[in-house]
Scaffold this motif. Structure first.
Motif, PDB file in Angstrom:
ATOM      1  N   ARG A 199       4.312 -51.523 -27.985  1.00 13.62           N
ATOM      2  CA  ARG A 199       3.048 -50.954 -27.543  1.00 13.62           C
ATOM      3  C   ARG A 199       3.221 -50.413 -26.134  1.00 13.62           C
ATOM      4  O   ARG A 199       3.335 -49.222 -25.934  1.00 13.62           O
ATOM      5  N   THR A 200       3.223 -51.296 -25.204  1.00 14.18           N
ATOM      6  CA  THR A 200       3.412 -50.949 -23.801  1.00 14.18           C
ATOM      7  C   THR A 200       4.777 -51.455 -23.384  1.00 14.18           C
ATOM      8  O   THR A 200       5.187 -52.546 -23.779  1.00 14.18           O
ATOM      9  N   THR A 208       8.308 -55.538 -23.300  1.00 14.55           N
ATOM     10  CA  THR A 208       7.195 -54.977 -24.063  1.00 14.55           C
ATOM     11  C   THR A 208       6.161 -56.066 -24.294  1.00 14.55           C
ATOM     12  O   THR A 208       6.460 -57.258 -24.192  1.00 14.55           O
ATOM     13  N   ASP A 238       1.485 -56.596 -24.600  1.00 13.10           N
ATOM     14  CA  ASP A 238       0.174 -56.004 -24.332  1.00 13.10           C
ATOM     15  C   ASP A 238       0.165 -55.463 -22.908  1.00 13.10           C
ATOM     16  O   ASP A 238       0.845 -55.985 -22.015  1.00 13.10           O
ATOM     17  N   THR A 239      -0.628 -54.438 -22.693  1.00 14.02           N
ATOM     18  CA  THR A 239      -0.620 -53.732 -21.405  1.00 14.02           C
ATOM     19  C   THR A 239      -0.814 -54.659 -20.214  1.00 14.02           C
ATOM     20  O   THR A 239      -0.058 -54.607 -19.247  1.00 14.02           O
ATOM     21  N   GLN A 287       1.994 -55.243 -17.320  1.00 12.92           N
ATOM     22  CA  GLN A 287       1.688 -54.912 -15.924  1.00 12.92           C
ATOM     23  C   GLN A 287       1.889 -56.120 -15.015  1.00 12.92           C
ATOM     24  O   GLN A 287       2.473 -56.007 -13.934  1.00 12.92           O
ATOM     25  N   THR A 315       5.319 -48.909 -15.797  1.00 11.66           N
ATOM     26  CA  THR A 315       4.640 -49.437 -16.971  1.00 11.66           C
ATOM     27  C   THR A 315       4.182 -48.224 -17.762  1.00 11.66           C
ATOM     28  O   THR A 315       3.560 -47.324 -17.202  1.00 11.66           O
ATOM     29  N   ILE A 316       4.493 -48.171 -19.064  1.00  4.91           N
ATOM     30  CA  ILE A 316       4.063 -47.066 -19.922  1.00  4.91           C
ATOM     31  C   ILE A 316       3.243 -47.637 -21.081  1.00  4.91           C
ATOM     32  O   ILE A 316       3.801 -48.231 -21.999  1.00  4.91           O
ATOM     33  N   PRO A 317       1.913 -47.448 -21.042  1.00  3.85           N
ATOM     34  CA  PRO A 317       1.104 -47.833 -22.194  1.00  3.85           C
ATOM     35  C   PRO A 317       1.375 -46.854 -23.344  1.00  3.85           C
ATOM     36  O   PRO A 317       1.598 -45.668 -23.106  1.00  3.85           O
ATOM     37  N   SER A 318       1.375 -47.303 -24.562  1.00  2.00           N
ATOM     38  CA  SER A 318       1.556 -46.455 -25.746  1.00  2.00           C
ATOM     39  C   SER A 318       2.815 -45.597 -25.653  1.00  2.00           C
ATOM     40  O   SER A 318       2.762 -44.377 -25.762  1.00  2.00           O
ATOM     41  N   VAL A 319       3.939 -46.228 -25.459  1.00  4.94           N
ATOM     42  CA  VAL A 319       5.206 -45.508 -25.351  1.00  4.94           C
ATOM     43  C   VAL A 319       5.466 -44.718 -26.631  1.00  4.94           C
ATOM     44  O   VAL A 319       5.097 -45.148 -27.726  1.00  4.94           O
ATOM     45  N   ASP A 336       9.677 -40.210 -22.167  1.00  6.68           N
ATOM     46  CA  ASP A 336       8.388 -40.491 -22.783  1.00  6.68           C
ATOM     47  C   ASP A 336       7.434 -39.313 -22.611  1.00  6.68           C
ATOM     48  O   ASP A 336       6.798 -38.874 -23.578  1.00  6.68           O
TER      49      ASP A 336
END
Length: 183
Positions: A4-5, A48, A50-51, A55, A74-78, A114
């Motif tokens: 996810r993140t 990886t 949850d966001t 973080q 940090t990349i949400p929804s990679v 990304d």
């Protein structure tokens, strides 16, 4: 693994990198994706989860690393192409135009990859991390010429302040001989 993140901390010390990886995992409910040395004596940690957890773990890693931290994100929804490109397991039916973005850190290269993959109809080929590259990294991608041009520009912008981007190129029609050496 349901990615996810993702989060990353890149350090200029192998020993501190291992310590930071351990503390990041202990700090939040995250899963370790990658923890390994890169050139020249750097260490990269990718997690990886949850966001919020990612973080939090990245902040712990940055604080612990202090001046040993080279780069982080940090990349949400990679984008789903990032992990096969990182592991060199991308499956490509055909290589059309070729785009390359070369960055000064591995973390900024993952950011570029990304952003590029999310911006246009391209497929990531590989994210090559710092091994034998003096700490630099590069991402290769393919698609039609217009999509590759748009993706390279978006990738450069996606690096933001993490950069700098060392160089970039779009090859409309790479030779068959070069294509055979891309993966």
């Amino acid at each position: 693994m349901n990615v996810r993140t993702i989060g990353c901390v890149e350090l200029n010390s192998v020993a501190w990198g291992m310590h930071v990886a351990d503390e990041m995992i202990k700090a939040a409910s995250v899963e370790l994706v990658m923890a390994r040395p890169t050139c020249p004596g750097r260490y990269i940690v990718v997690i990886t989860g949850d966001t919020g957890a990612v973080q939090s773990a990245v902040e712990v890693g940055r604080a612990l690393a202090s001046d040993m931290a080279v780069d982080w994100f940090t990349i949400p929804s990679v984008h789903m192409d990032v992990f096969p490109a990182l592991s060199g397991t991308s499956i490509l039916p055909k290589i059309n135009a070729l785009g390359v973005i070369e960055t000064c850190t591995t973390a900024s290269c993952i950011l570029a990859a990304d952003a590029a993959a999310k911006s246009a109809d391209v497929q990531l080929i590989e994210i090559r991390m710092a091994a034998g590259l003096g700490g630099k990294a590069f991402v290769t991608m393919t698609g039609d010429v217009g999509s590759v041009k748009a993706a390279v520009e978006a990738g450069i912008e996606g690096v933001g302040e993490a950069g700098p981007v060392h160089s970039h190129v779009v090859m409309p029609s790479p030779s068959e001989e070069l294509k055979g050496h891309l993966l």
